[in-house]
Design a protein around this motif. Structure first.
Motif, mmCIF file in Angstrom:
data_model
loop_
_atom_site.group_PDB
_atom_site.id
_atom_site.type_symbol
_atom_site.label_atom_id
_atom_site.label_comp_id
_atom_site.label_asym_id
_atom_site.label_seq_id
_atom_site.Cartn_x
_atom_site.Cartn_y
_atom_site.Cartn_z
ATOM 1 N N VAL A 11 0.852 -1.197 0.000
ATOM 2 C CA VAL A 11 0.000 0.000 0.000
ATOM 3 C C VAL A 11 0.886 1.245 0.000
ATOM 4 O O VAL A 11 1.887 1.305 0.707
ATOM 5 N N PHE A 12 0.534 2.231 -0.813
ATOM 6 C CA PHE A 12 1.325 3.457 -0.862
ATOM 7 C C PHE A 12 0.560 4.684 -0.347
ATOM 8 O O PHE A 12 1.141 5.748 -0.178
ATOM 9 N N ARG A 13 -0.764 4.521 -0.069
ATOM 10 C CA ARG A 13 -1.524 5.664 0.432
ATOM 11 C C ARG A 13 -2.620 5.174 1.382
ATOM 12 O O ARG A 13 -3.313 4.185 1.107
ATOM 13 N N ILE A 14 -2.748 5.878 2.503
ATOM 14 C CA ILE A 14 -3.819 5.644 3.474
ATOM 15 C C ILE A 14 -4.605 6.941 3.621
ATOM 16 O O ILE A 14 -4.017 7.994 3.869
ATOM 17 N N GLU A 15 -5.908 6.853 3.459
ATOM 18 C CA GLU A 15 -6.754 8.054 3.556
ATOM 19 C C GLU A 15 -7.911 7.769 4.514
ATOM 20 O O GLU A 15 -8.580 6.745 4.404
ATOM 21 N N ILE A 16 -8.122 8.683 5.458
ATOM 22 C CA ILE A 16 -9.172 8.511 6.466
ATOM 23 C C ILE A 16 -10.039 9.763 6.491
ATOM 24 O O ILE A 16 -9.524 10.884 6.541
ATOM 25 N N ARG A 17 -11.349 9.570 6.440
ATOM 26 C CA ARG A 17 -12.300 10.679 6.483
ATOM 27 C C ARG A 17 -13.385 10.356 7.514
ATOM 28 O O ARG A 17 -13.702 9.204 7.787
ATOM 29 N N GLY A 18 -13.976 11.438 8.038
ATOM 30 C CA GLY A 18 -15.129 11.260 8.914
ATOM 31 C C GLY A 18 -14.951 11.964 10.241
ATOM 32 O O GLY A 18 -13.832 12.090 10.758
ATOM 33 N N GLY A 19 -16.075 12.446 10.805
ATOM 34 C CA GLY A 19 -16.014 13.147 12.073
ATOM 35 C C GLY A 19 -15.135 14.385 11.953
ATOM 36 O O GLY A 19 -15.276 15.184 11.022
ATOM 37 N N ASN A 20 -14.193 14.538 12.886
ATOM 38 C CA ASN A 20 -13.241 15.649 12.832
ATOM 39 C C ASN A 20 -11.913 15.242 12.210
ATOM 40 O O ASN A 20 -10.933 15.976 12.314
ATOM 41 N N VAL A 21 -11.893 14.081 11.583
ATOM 42 C CA VAL A 21 -10.647 13.545 11.042
ATOM 43 C C VAL A 21 -10.651 13.618 9.522
ATOM 44 O O VAL A 21 -11.600 13.170 8.880
ATOM 45 N N ALA A 22 -9.593 14.196 8.971
ATOM 46 C CA ALA A 22 -9.386 14.209 7.521
ATOM 47 C C ALA A 22 -7.885 14.199 7.298
ATOM 48 O O ALA A 22 -7.218 15.223 7.393
ATOM 49 N N LEU A 23 -7.354 13.025 7.050
ATOM 50 C CA LEU A 23 -5.905 12.925 6.907
ATOM 51 C C LEU A 23 -5.547 11.908 5.836
ATOM 52 O O LEU A 23 -6.329 11.031 5.485
ATOM 53 N N ALA A 24 -4.340 12.060 5.335
ATOM 54 C CA ALA A 24 -3.813 11.130 4.325
ATOM 55 C C ALA A 24 -2.313 11.047 4.506
ATOM 56 O O ALA A 24 -1.644 12.048 4.773
ATOM 57 N N LYS A 64 -9.673 4.401 3.135
ATOM 58 C CA LYS A 64 -9.289 3.992 1.785
ATOM 59 C C LYS A 64 -7.815 3.627 1.781
ATOM 60 O O LYS A 64 -6.974 4.394 2.255
ATOM 61 N N LEU A 65 -7.510 2.459 1.228
ATOM 62 C CA LEU A 65 -6.133 2.020 1.049
ATOM 63 C C LEU A 65 -5.872 1.860 -0.441
ATOM 64 O O LEU A 65 -6.658 1.223 -1.144
ATOM 65 N N SER A 66 -4.781 2.434 -0.880
ATOM 66 C CA SER A 66 -4.464 2.386 -2.315
ATOM 67 C C SER A 66 -3.151 1.659 -2.545
ATOM 68 O O SER A 66 -2.158 1.898 -1.856
ATOM 69 N N LYS A 67 -3.185 0.742 -3.507
ATOM 70 C CA LYS A 67 -1.970 0.128 -4.002
ATOM 71 C C LYS A 67 -1.993 0.255 -5.514
ATOM 72 O O LYS A 67 -2.889 0.896 -6.073
ATOM 73 N N LYS A 68 -1.048 -0.330 -6.180
ATOM 74 C CA LYS A 68 -0.924 -0.134 -7.621
ATOM 75 C C LYS A 68 -2.209 -0.508 -8.345
ATOM 76 O O LYS A 68 -2.657 -1.651 -8.304
ATOM 77 N N ASN A 69 -2.824 0.504 -8.967
ATOM 78 C CA ASN A 69 -4.032 0.357 -9.800
ATOM 79 C C ASN A 69 -5.261 -0.130 -9.036
ATOM 80 O O ASN A 69 -6.245 -0.553 -9.650
#
Length: 430
Positions: A52-65, A109-114
């Motif tokens: 995995v090359f990207r971690i994205e978290i949304r919701g509540g008071n949290v918005a980070l990547a 959301k977790l992102s890896k190649k494609n």
């Protein structure tokens, strides 16, 4: 057989059958739920720390990547740029593998190649057979609720103090820059004056910078925290947090550079400590640092105990009188006097040489100023020094402040006025 007996036996048999059906159904459901949870866990194993090359978290008071660079180093990119603690990443993926469940308040959301995989709400449930309290405690919600603080590296300087070869302090808006460099295991000021620095004093400030342990926050969060306890408007606070008071730059032997800037605004917490707000260039985050007020005057704080190198000889000149002090091979001092009234050199056997040299050695710098800022220097009463036959200075008072002016330099060093007054008094009475 009577009808009642038949019905009774039939009812009993039916009850037994229903019980078996219930038990079978119950355990089948538990097995199915367990298998479902296991399959869900297995589906997330493909989205592990290494691919995995990207971690994205949304919701509540949290918005980070956070994202992984080409050299496998994680960095936070939202809500600000910041180095990520690799142990936090490992903890996150271990928890995800053990219990891939989050509350409906969040989306992951977790992102890896494609490919990108999304976890939201109760997409995967907790294994109902898990009874250990540790299994229940290890959940993603607790990690997510910590926000950026969970991910951020707290130790911010990648350099080792023992490998630093130069550093500078630049006080913006005050035209003051102090540059120090290391030569032959000793430290020297290069600007604003060329003079030896104290090794232990320099090591103290380098250790302070390289060992800083900080907790970053967004600019808006910082201003909210400040405004809770300070009677200052947001506009004033914003100005303080935009204009740097001082910038530190460290360079090591491999030419790696580390820089932080501190604001002019500082806060005192019930007299316990003084903190300044600091930041990196292009990071968008602020953090508090404990502040040692002595570094507001770097020359005074970092200079060697004496303004001068090891003294073998020194000449004091005042009005028409001179004192020549020189050290012999055994380390003892000889003192000779010369004046226009008595043009022959004469030995002063009972002169208080140690007291004079002590006062002379205590002339530490308080600050450096431009020579053009000193008023009436020409008409001032002056005491001249010549050290080891090479270094030449003149000392004088100007507007109740004492200064030491190196020969052929465009700056003057502010020194302790009481010490200069005592030196002048000795020379008047010689």
């Amino acid at each position: 057989m009577k009808l009642g007996q038949i019905l009774g036996r039939t009812g009993l048999l039916g009850g037994i059958i229903l019980l078996f059906i219930y038990i079978d159904s119950h355990f089948w459901r538990m097995e199915t739920a367990s298998e479902g949870a296991a399959k869900c866990k297995n589906s997330w194993k493909k989205y592990g720390e290494h691919n995995v090359f990207r971690i994205e978290i949304r919701g509540g008071n949290v918005a980070l990547a956070i994202e992984k660079s080409g050299n496998n180093v994680w960095e936070m990119v939202e809500p600000f740029r910041w180095p990520v603690n690799p142990f936090a990443v490992r903890k996150f993926f271990q928890t995800l593998e053990q219990n891939p469940h989050i509350s409906p308040a969040y989306t992951l959301k977790l992102s890896k190649k494609n490919q990108t995989k999304t976890l939201s709400g109760t997409a995967c449930g907790i294994d109902p057979l898990a009874k250990k309290s540790s299994d229940k405690e290890e959940c993603l919600d607790k990690i997510i609720a910590l926000g950026p603080q969970f991910w951020c590296q707290r130790s911010i300087c990648p350099l080792k103090s023992s490998e630093i070869v130069s550093f500078s302090l630049t006080f913006l808006g005050k035209n003051r820059e102090f540059l120090l460099s290391q030569k032959n295991a000793a430290w020297y000021f290069e600007r604003p004056i060329e003079i030896e620095a104290g090794t232990s004093a320099v090591q103290k400030i380098l250790d302070w910078i390289t060992n800083l342990d900080v907790s970053p926050q967004t600019k808006n969060e910082a201003m909210k925290n400040i405004s809770k306890n300070e009677e200052k408007s947001i506009d004033i606070l914003e100005k303080f947090l935009e204009e740097s008071y001082v910038t530190f730059v460290l360079v090591d032997g491999r030419k790696r550079r580390f820089s932080i800037s501190c604001s002019e605004y500082f806060r005192e917490d019930n007299g316990a400590k003084i903190v300044r707000y600091a930041w990196f260039e292009d990071h968008g985050a602020l953090f508090e640092v404990p502040w040692n007020g002595e570094w507001d005057r770097p020359l005074q704080a970092l200079c060697a105990q004496s303004l001068f190198p090891e003294v073998q000889s020194v000449t004091f000149s005042h009005a028409q009188k001179k004192l020549f002090l020189s050290r012999n091979e055994s380390g003892e001092w000889n003192v000779l006097k010369f004046s226009d009234e008595s043009p022959l050199l004469q030995s002063l056997e009972h002169f208080d040489t140690p007291a004079l040299l002590l006062l002379f050695s205590l002339l530490q710098p308080l600050d450096a100023v431009s020579k053009t800022e000193i008023a009436d220097a020409i008409s001032a009463e002056k005491l001249f020094f010549e050290v080891n036959g090479a270094l030449k200075f003149e000392a004088f008072f100007s507007e109740n402040a004492a200064y030491l002016l190196p020969a052929r330099k465009n700056y003057a060093i502010r020194i302790n006025g009481d010490l200069l007054q005592k030196l002048l008094k000795i020379m008047r009475n010689v």
